[in-house]
Scaffold this motif. Structure first.
Motif, short mmCIF file in Angstrom:
data_model
loop_
_atom_site.label_atom_id
_atom_site.label_comp_id
_atom_site.label_asym_id
_atom_site.label_seq_id
_atom_site.Cartn_x
_atom_site.Cartn_y
_atom_site.Cartn_z
N UNK A 49 41.25 -118.36 -23.42
CA UNK A 49 41.46 -117.11 -22.71
C UNK A 49 40.74 -117.21 -21.36
N UNK A 50 41.49 -116.99 -20.29
CA UNK A 50 40.95 -117.16 -18.94
C UNK A 50 41.18 -118.55 -18.39
N UNK A 51 41.58 -119.48 -19.25
CA UNK A 51 41.87 -120.85 -18.83
C UNK A 51 43.20 -120.91 -18.09
N UNK A 52 43.38 -121.98 -17.35
CA UNK A 52 44.60 -122.09 -16.53
C UNK A 52 45.48 -123.25 -16.99
N UNK A 53 46.74 -123.15 -16.56
CA UNK A 53 47.69 -124.23 -16.81
C UNK A 53 48.49 -124.45 -15.54
N UNK A 54 48.97 -125.67 -15.37
CA UNK A 54 49.78 -126.03 -14.20
C UNK A 54 50.76 -127.09 -14.66
N UNK A 55 52.05 -126.90 -14.34
CA UNK A 55 53.05 -127.89 -14.68
C UNK A 55 54.17 -127.87 -13.66
N UNK A 56 55.02 -128.88 -13.72
CA UNK A 56 56.18 -128.92 -12.84
C UNK A 56 57.39 -129.39 -13.64
N UNK A 57 58.54 -128.86 -13.24
CA UNK A 57 59.83 -129.27 -13.80
C UNK A 57 60.57 -130.03 -12.70
N UNK A 58 61.22 -131.13 -13.08
CA UNK A 58 62.00 -131.91 -12.13
C UNK A 58 63.40 -132.09 -12.67
N UNK A 59 64.38 -131.78 -11.82
CA UNK A 59 65.79 -131.95 -12.16
C UNK A 59 66.06 -133.45 -12.23
N UNK A 68 54.57 -124.64 -11.08
CA UNK A 68 54.10 -123.30 -11.39
C UNK A 68 52.85 -123.40 -12.23
N UNK A 69 52.13 -122.32 -12.30
CA UNK A 69 50.92 -122.30 -13.12
C UNK A 69 50.47 -120.87 -13.33
N UNK A 70 49.47 -120.73 -14.16
CA UNK A 70 48.98 -119.40 -14.45
C UNK A 70 47.75 -119.43 -15.33
N UNK A 71 47.51 -118.31 -15.97
CA UNK A 71 46.30 -118.09 -16.75
C UNK A 71 46.66 -117.61 -18.16
N UNK A 72 45.89 -118.07 -19.13
CA UNK A 72 46.06 -117.59 -20.50
C UNK A 72 45.33 -116.25 -20.64
N UNK A 73 46.07 -115.23 -21.08
CA UNK A 73 45.51 -113.88 -21.21
C UNK A 73 45.07 -113.56 -22.63
N UNK A 74 45.81 -114.07 -23.62
CA UNK A 74 45.50 -113.78 -25.03
C UNK A 74 45.95 -114.95 -25.88
N UNK A 75 45.07 -115.36 -26.78
CA UNK A 75 45.37 -116.47 -27.69
C UNK A 75 44.82 -116.14 -29.07
N UNK A 76 45.71 -116.07 -30.06
CA UNK A 76 45.32 -115.90 -31.46
C UNK A 76 46.09 -116.96 -32.23
N UNK A 77 45.43 -118.03 -32.67
CA UNK A 77 46.13 -119.12 -33.34
C UNK A 77 47.06 -118.63 -34.45
N UNK A 78 48.31 -119.11 -34.36
CA UNK A 78 49.32 -118.75 -35.34
C UNK A 78 49.89 -117.35 -35.18
N UNK A 79 49.47 -116.60 -34.12
CA UNK A 79 49.92 -115.22 -33.97
C UNK A 79 50.41 -114.85 -32.58
N UNK A 80 49.59 -115.11 -31.54
CA UNK A 80 49.90 -114.63 -30.19
C UNK A 80 49.53 -115.66 -29.14
#
Length: 149
Positions: A49-59, A68-80
């Protein structure tokens, strides 16, 4: 902010824990998240929670891509799993929020995905089609039960 949003619902023949892992493992998500014809590179994935991710898609056909990238807002293993995404391209403004809800059922795992704030220049129908392809690939990853050799 755009009103563009999509909602998807599936039941996968596997456990919620396995689906959650497919969303939170960099190698796994790179294999199933990009729609057909695209390759994914995960540049960063700090699944906290609060951690970031960054990835790219290539055709694959044209070699063109987007990141694109962003931030994890909520993480509940196996649920959300709830996270934001923002394209690096200024022509795709705004921040999207994706919410993934998982629930164990008698048949496996019910998955509900809502993605809100899709940039107005992206037709919601195209985004929906892309998610359908991604979820088809997700099922092929998580449903097989392959014993250890």
């Amino acid at each position: 902010m755009s009103n563009n949003s999509v909602s998807l619902h599936r039941v996968l023949k596997t456990s919620p824990e396995k689906v959650y892992r497919a969303f939170t493992d960099a190698t796994a998500i790179a294999s199933w998240l990009p729609p057909y014809g695209f390759l994914c590179t995960v540049h960063e994935m700090n699944v906290t929670v609060g951690g970031t991710h960054k990835m790219s898609f290539r055709n694959f056909s044209t070699g063109n891509g987007h990141s694109f990238g962003g931030t994890y807002l909520e993480l509940k293993p196996g649920e959300v799993i709830k996270y934001t995404d923002k394209f690096d391209n200024a022509n795709l403004p705004g921040e999207m929020t994706t919410t993934v809800l998982l629930r164990k059922t008698i048949a496996g795992t019910e998955i509900k995905i809502t993605q809100e704030g899709i940039p107005a220049v992206i037709p919601a129908e195209m985004c929906y089609l892309g998610w359908q392809e991604s979820l088809e690939k997700l099922a092929k990853l998580v449903e097989p039960e392959i014993p250890d050799a």
